[in-house]
Design an enzyme around this catalytic site. Structure first.
Site, PDB file in Angstrom:
ATOM      1  N   SER A  75      68.112  70.703  67.228  1.00 53.42           N
ATOM      2  CA  SER A  75      67.332  69.464  67.142  1.00 53.42           C
ATOM      3  C   SER A  75      68.137  68.409  66.379  1.00 53.42           C
ATOM      4  O   SER A  75      68.842  68.720  65.413  1.00 53.42           O
ATOM      5  CB  SER A  75      65.984  69.711  66.471  1.00 53.42           C
ATOM      6  OG  SER A  75      66.153  70.283  65.184  1.00 53.42           O
ATOM      7  N   GLY A 110      60.518  69.253  63.197  1.00 52.09           N
ATOM      8  CA  GLY A 110      61.206  70.429  63.717  1.00 52.09           C
ATOM      9  C   GLY A 110      60.273  71.607  63.908  1.00 52.09           C
ATOM     10  O   GLY A 110      60.427  72.407  64.841  1.00 52.09           O
ATOM     11  N   ASP A 111      59.275  71.725  63.028  1.00 55.29           N
ATOM     12  CA  ASP A 111      58.280  72.797  63.170  1.00 55.29           C
ATOM     13  C   ASP A 111      57.417  72.561  64.402  1.00 55.29           C
ATOM     14  O   ASP A 111      57.042  73.505  65.106  1.00 55.29           O
ATOM     15  CB  ASP A 111      57.405  72.866  61.924  1.00 55.29           C
ATOM     16  CG  ASP A 111      58.223  73.032  60.647  1.00 55.29           C
ATOM     17  OD1 ASP A 111      59.304  73.639  60.726  1.00 55.29           O
ATOM     18  OD2 ASP A 111      57.789  72.529  59.604  1.00 55.29           O
TER      19      ASP A 111
END
Length: 273
Positions: A237, A268-269
């Site tokens: 990412s 990102g999670d």
């Protein structure tokens, strides 16, 4: 003293269904202070305080629940902060089961000033060998009913570097696919167990590349390396520049059609979810 808490969820055995397990080895109570301006070596009057259950594993589970997925958190927690995290998840309708620790679950403290954000991350509570073994037992029972396991975030002291490798191997033996989102030695060990997908961000991927990941080509190179090291697919990412993915020898580049305003923490999670 150890105590297992079961916040509900699916049966502990049976054929894999649609269940997704999000592992939270080092959850945190996120505390945010807002001040008019952050000035070193002075005292500050805090104008606002917000506390919230946090950590990558919890963030992943929240997004999965918002997407309508059947998800459960399996993790480690202790002390008053751990109890607050459990209560918040229960209120939000996120099933969870934590192996209780003697030590206090960590806090992360963010101080928001004018155009600044300073973050202090505690390392986490010490986990004994017995407590880690108890978690592995709970995980091995639950994973038999899971379709996917997401392993993300840091390890608290006492949890071995090989933790994610071992959990990936247990999940694979139980028939579940695995997503790993971590860095450093924990990531390198996890790759040896052949996870389904590995998803570091550009900063975390720099360790594998041996230099900063600045360009799309750098990110693609890391994603290919993740596959060569054992993952079925590699994703890197890149924040506002989207992400790259490598699978089956092909490389993909994905990004949002327009930038989204707001706090990027947890983006990102959400991607892992």
């Amino acid at each position: 003293m150890k105590r297992d808490l079961d916040g509900g969820g699916p049966p502990e055995s049976g054929a894999p269904g649609d269940l997704i397990i999000s592992v939270a080895l080092n959850p945190a109570l996120d505390v945010t202070y807002t001040v008019p301006d952050l000035v070193p070596d002075t005292s500050h009057r805090v104008t606002d305080v917000v506390s919230r259950a946090g950590g990558k594993g919890l963030n992943v589970a929240r997004v999965l629940r918002q997407l309508g997925a059947e998800a459960i958190v399996l993790g480690l927690a202790g002390g008053a902060a751990g109890e607050q995290i459990e209560a918040e998840l229960a209120t939000a309708g996120v099933p969870a089961r934590f192996v209780r620790l003697d030590a206090e679950t960590r806090r992360t403290v963010t101080v928001l000033g004018r155009d600044t954000a300073t973050v202090l991350n505690e390392p986490g509570p010490y986990v004994t060998a017995g407590q880690w073994e108890s978690f592995r037992d709970v995980f091995a029972q639950r994973v038999r009913a899971a379709r996917v396991v997401v392993l993300s975030g840091s390890r608290p002291p006492g949890v071995p570097e090989t933790a994610y490798r071992d959990l990936v191997a247990i999940a694979r033996a139980g028939g579940a696919e695995t997503i790993v989102d971590t860095e450093g030695a924990a990531l390198r060990h996890a790759l040896t167990a052949a996870p389904t997908l590995v998803k570091p961000n550009a900063h975390e991927a720099a360790d594998l590349l041996g230099r900063p990941v600045r360009t799309r080509d750098d990110a693609v190179e890391v994603a290919h390396r993740l596959v060569r090291l054992g993952a079925d697919a590699g994703v890197v990412s890149r924040g506002a520049d989207g992400f790259v993915a490598v699978s089956g020898g092909a490389a993909y580049d994905a990004r949002a059609p327009e930038r989204v305003a707001g706090n990027p923490t947890g983006a990102g999670d959400a991607l892992a979810a």
